[in-house]
Write a protein that holds these residues in place. Sequence first.
Motif, mmCIF file in Angstrom:
data_model
loop_
_atom_site.group_PDB
_atom_site.id
_atom_site.type_symbol
_atom_site.label_atom_id
_atom_site.label_comp_id
_atom_site.label_asym_id
_atom_site.label_seq_id
_atom_site.Cartn_x
_atom_site.Cartn_y
_atom_site.Cartn_z
ATOM 1 N N PRO A 90 0.810 -1.233 0.000
ATOM 2 C CA PRO A 90 0.000 0.000 0.000
ATOM 3 C C PRO A 90 0.837 1.273 0.000
ATOM 4 N N VAL A 91 2.012 1.232 0.650
ATOM 5 C CA VAL A 91 2.868 2.422 0.660
ATOM 6 C C VAL A 91 3.365 2.717 -0.752
ATOM 7 N N ALA A 92 3.798 1.683 -1.458
ATOM 8 C CA ALA A 92 4.303 1.871 -2.827
ATOM 9 C C ALA A 92 3.205 2.352 -3.763
ATOM 10 N N ILE A 93 2.007 1.806 -3.598
ATOM 11 C CA ILE A 93 0.893 2.191 -4.477
ATOM 12 C C ILE A 93 0.459 3.629 -4.208
ATOM 13 N N ALA A 94 0.360 3.986 -2.934
ATOM 14 C CA ALA A 94 -0.167 5.307 -2.581
ATOM 15 C C ALA A 94 0.865 6.414 -2.680
ATOM 16 N N GLY A 95 2.125 6.074 -2.484
ATOM 17 C CA GLY A 95 3.131 7.104 -2.282
ATOM 18 C C GLY A 95 3.716 7.754 -3.511
ATOM 19 N N GLY A 96 3.461 7.218 -4.687
ATOM 20 C CA GLY A 96 4.045 7.797 -5.886
ATOM 21 C C GLY A 96 5.408 7.212 -6.206
ATOM 22 N N ASP A 97 5.991 7.684 -7.282
ATOM 23 C CA ASP A 97 7.214 7.075 -7.813
ATOM 24 C C ASP A 97 8.399 7.134 -6.848
ATOM 25 N N ALA A 98 8.624 8.289 -6.236
ATOM 26 C CA ALA A 98 9.785 8.427 -5.348
ATOM 27 C C ALA A 98 9.660 7.506 -4.141
ATOM 28 N N VAL A 99 8.481 7.483 -3.532
ATOM 29 C CA VAL A 99 8.255 6.615 -2.375
ATOM 30 C C VAL A 99 8.345 5.151 -2.794
ATOM 31 N N ALA A 100 7.780 4.826 -3.956
ATOM 32 C CA ALA A 100 7.818 3.444 -4.439
ATOM 33 C C ALA A 100 9.261 2.974 -4.654
ATOM 34 N N THR A 101 10.123 3.862 -5.094
ATOM 35 C CA THR A 101 11.533 3.513 -5.281
ATOM 36 C C THR A 101 12.189 3.186 -3.944
ATOM 37 N N VAL A 102 11.922 4.010 -2.938
ATOM 38 C CA VAL A 102 12.466 3.760 -1.599
ATOM 39 C C VAL A 102 11.935 2.442 -1.057
ATOM 40 N N VAL A 103 10.642 2.217 -1.221
ATOM 41 C CA VAL A 103 10.015 0.989 -0.732
ATOM 42 C C VAL A 103 10.615 -0.231 -1.427
ATOM 43 N N GLY A 104 10.803 -0.133 -2.727
ATOM 44 C CA GLY A 104 11.403 -1.249 -3.462
ATOM 45 C C GLY A 104 12.804 -1.564 -2.965
ATOM 46 N N GLY A 105 13.578 -0.513 -2.688
ATOM 47 C CA GLY A 105 14.921 -0.722 -2.154
ATOM 48 C C GLY A 105 14.899 -1.372 -0.782
ATOM 49 N N LEU A 106 14.003 -0.896 0.086
ATOM 50 C CA LEU A 106 13.883 -1.478 1.428
ATOM 51 C C LEU A 106 13.481 -2.950 1.363
ATOM 52 N N PHE A 107 12.553 -3.244 0.480
ATOM 53 C CA PHE A 107 12.094 -4.641 0.380
ATOM 54 C C PHE A 107 13.187 -5.534 -0.190
ATOM 55 N N ALA A 108 13.948 -5.020 -1.150
ATOM 56 C CA ALA A 108 15.056 -5.805 -1.717
ATOM 57 C C ALA A 108 16.100 -6.109 -0.652
ATOM 58 N N VAL A 109 16.445 -5.107 0.165
ATOM 59 C CA VAL A 109 17.393 -5.320 1.263
ATOM 60 C C VAL A 109 16.830 -6.360 2.236
ATOM 61 N N SER A 110 15.538 -6.262 2.510
ATOM 62 C CA SER A 110 14.896 -7.223 3.407
ATOM 63 C C SER A 110 15.033 -8.646 2.881
ATOM 64 N N ALA A 111 14.770 -8.822 1.599
ATOM 65 C CA ALA A 111 14.809 -10.160 1.005
ATOM 66 C C ALA A 111 16.221 -10.755 1.081
ATOM 67 N N VAL A 112 17.231 -9.937 0.794
ATOM 68 C CA VAL A 112 18.612 -10.415 0.869
ATOM 69 C C VAL A 112 18.965 -10.786 2.308
ATOM 70 N N TYR A 113 18.538 -9.957 3.244
ATOM 71 C CA TYR A 113 18.832 -10.220 4.660
ATOM 72 C C TYR A 113 18.196 -11.527 5.111
ATOM 73 N N VAL A 114 16.968 -11.773 4.688
ATOM 74 C CA VAL A 114 16.282 -13.016 5.062
ATOM 75 C C VAL A 114 17.058 -14.236 4.552
ATOM 76 N N VAL A 115 17.539 -14.154 3.337
ATOM 77 C CA VAL A 115 18.298 -15.273 2.755
ATOM 78 C C VAL A 115 19.599 -15.513 3.528
ATOM 79 N N LEU A 116 20.236 -14.437 3.963
ATOM 80 C CA LEU A 116 21.553 -14.544 4.595
ATOM 81 C C LEU A 116 21.514 -14.559 6.118
ATOM 82 N N ARG A 117 20.336 -14.407 6.724
ATOM 83 C CA ARG A 117 20.236 -14.144 8.162
ATOM 84 C C ARG A 117 21.053 -15.108 9.028
ATOM 85 N N LYS A 118 20.858 -16.383 8.881
ATOM 86 C CA LYS A 118 21.539 -17.337 9.759
ATOM 87 C C LYS A 118 23.033 -17.417 9.451
ATOM 88 N N ARG A 119 23.397 -17.214 8.211
ATOM 89 C CA ARG A 119 24.817 -17.210 7.866
ATOM 90 C C ARG A 119 25.517 -15.996 8.465
#
Length: 202
Positions: A144-173
């Motif tokens: 909802p943040v990406a949809i409502a926030g416009g292009d600039a906010v969506a870019t930040v949200v996409g970056g945050l989510f990408a970092v989250s996904a990488v962290y989840v994969v590497l967390r235990k390592r």
Amino acid sequence: MATTHALLGMLLAVPVLAVAPEHAPAAFLAGFVGGLAPDLDLYAGHRKTLHYPVYASIAAVPAVALAILAPSTWSVGAAVGLAAAALHAATDALGGGLELRPWEGASDRAVYSHFHGRWLRPRRLVRYDGAPEDLALAGVAAVPVAIAGGDAVATVVGGLFAVSAVYVVLRKRLAALAERLVELIPTPVRPYVPARYLDPEG
């Protein structure tokens, strides 16, 4: 994850976009900063020094009331920022314990409540930071943040989510790597290393 807290903080700004769009940029920024700010205590009493699950929630109430009665960039930003910081501290109690390997469930400390004068125990609804359900929660906030926030906010949200996904994969390592690296730290520096790295049980 810190990124989940940031996204949840930004989610608090979405209603501002609906009722006072002129203040939405400040609200999104404040939600981002307020969601992250408590974790600035990472190396100095983590989840205690800047985490206030009760007092921050109490402080957010008049701030929100002021923003409703006298909306401005500053009042709206303060309200969203305080609410995001309060949400951060409160949701930490729903996660895992304060330990290097929280999936083992060895710690009984989730977040410190200055109001109660004690550590609140982990509820483990999200088993640990970086668990798959943590990423799912980040996704629920991100959409909802990406949809409502416009292009600039969506870019930040996409970056945050990408970092989250990488962290989840590497967390235990990363936890295993931290245990190996801490052995290389010189003795004079050890007092400045967070306790959970020196005592993995938390």
